[in-house]
Design an enzyme around this catalytic site. Structure first.
Site, PDB file in Angstrom:
ATOM      1  N   HIS A  38       0.826  -1.206   0.000  1.00 13.06           N
ATOM      2  CA  HIS A  38       0.000   0.000   0.000  1.00 13.06           C
ATOM      3  C   HIS A  38       0.858   1.253   0.000  1.00 13.06           C
ATOM      4  CE1 HIS A  38      -4.368  -1.068   1.272  1.00 13.06           C
ATOM      5  NE2 HIS A  38      -3.867  -2.007   0.485  1.00 13.06           N
ATOM      6  N   GLU A 107      -6.416  -0.847  -5.860  1.00 15.49           N
ATOM      7  CA  GLU A 107      -7.340  -0.009  -5.108  1.00 15.49           C
ATOM      8  C   GLU A 107      -7.011   1.453  -5.388  1.00 15.49           C
ATOM      9  OE1 GLU A 107      -8.177  -1.170  -0.901  1.00 15.49           O
ATOM     10  OE2 GLU A 107      -6.586  -2.610  -1.257  1.00 15.49           O
TER      11      GLU A 107
END
Length: 328
Positions: A38, A107
């Site tokens: 991330h 994402e």
């Protein structure tokens, strides 16, 4: 036989801590370790987001037995697929054959940072398919030129290739992604214990069979703590985003967006979905849905950086014994 893994959560821990937890998790007996990739945590309360690939390289040197896996990397926006192929080949060399490249369609939270628009799911899956095809050509060691719909590669070659091929796990959600991606993958990554997902994967022409050469890897969050109330409070503070589900979570762009979207999620709502507290049998019961659905690998997410040392020292060993006994 079901394999049980430990999740190295880059959203809740710094890089040095993650390397330390990785070594401790191997020592206590986990079979494999997965690491999230991330650029940002889902919620500001989590507070971390170190670069996964640097940390994975350090983990490869701090461990010697456990399998390692990116879980998952998006090779289409923040990273170019040719660069991901180089990362993965280098990781396989450092890990001496223990690394699996886990990939997904991404994402918005992590990919918007490079300033590109956020594509719809169908386009993201098409981009992922093209990216995998590029990486597989590069893993062959050949000189690659590619002029596709989404990517261009100009005279690229991987100069350091491992003897052990880099296997690819792909995150799958619905019928279209299975049809398009399963024949390109070595392993399935799923977001829920869905037996029908595995059945459809195995029925897809050209897909490696789960139960044969392919693994089916799932993941479950838990919040072990001797104090159940403290566990629920911590899970609500740091993991209430989980209630949104993948279809919603993939499109939210910032931690502020996740905070707003989950502002009405109550602690009891989180506790209904995530096993919280000291009851190891409750954790086993929740995890059993994965192997009953046909998953071969289940990675645990212990919520909260502040809880990791005690979890690994006190609970992880007995929990692994119970999980293995129940799965057998």
């Amino acid at each position: 036989m079901t394999n049980f893994g430990y999740t190295l959560m880059t959203e809740q821990s710094g890089p040095r801590e993650l390397v330390r937890y990785a070594a401790a998790a191997e020592e206590v007996g986990f079979d494999f370790e997965v690491m999230s990739d991330h650029y940002s945590p889902w919620l500001t309360e989590q507070g971390h987001a170190p670069y996964a690939w640097s940390t994975l390289g350090a983990v490869a040197q701090a461990t010697s037995r456990v399998g390692l896996m990116s879980f998952v990397t998006c090779p289409t926006m923040r990273y170019h697929p040719a660069v991901v192929a180089q990362k993965a080949a280098t990781m396989q060399l450092l890990a001496e054959g223990r690394f699996t490249l886990g990939l997904g369609s991404g994402e918005n939270l992590n990919e918007h940072v490079v300033g590109h628009r956020w594509p719809a799911l169908r386009e993201r899956q098409d981009m992922l398919r093209e990216a995998v095809e590029i990486m597989q050509r590069l893993f062959s060691g050949d000189l690659v030129d590619h002029h596709g719909e989404h990517f261009q590669v100009d005279s690229a070659r991987l100069w350091d290739l491992p003897e052990e091929p880099v296997e690819i796990g792909l995150a799958i959600s619905g019928e279209r992604s299975i049809a398009n991606l399963a024949p390109l993958a070595d392993h399935l990554i799923g977001v829920a214990p869905d037996a029908d997902l595995i059945r459809r994967w195995n029925a897809t022409h050209g897909a490696p069979q789960v139960g044969g050469s392919a693994r089916a890897v799932g993941q479950i969050p838990i919040c072990w703590d001797p104090d159940e109330d403290a566990a629920v409070e911590r899970a609500h503070e740091q993991f209430r985003w989980f209630a949104g589900g993948w279809a919603v979570n993939a499109d939210l762009p910032t931690p502020a967006g996740f905070a707003g979207a989950t502002s009405f999620i109550r602690p009891e709502d989180v506790a209904a979905n995530i096993p919280c507290g000291p009851d190891l049998d409750h954790i086993v019961a929740k995890a059993s849905a994965f192997w009953e659905a046909g998953y071969t690998d289940v990675a645990l997410v212990q919520i909260g950086d502040e809880s990791q040392d005690r979890f690994l020292a006190e609970a992880a060993g007995p929990l692994l014994e119970k999980l293995r006994e129940a799965a057998a």
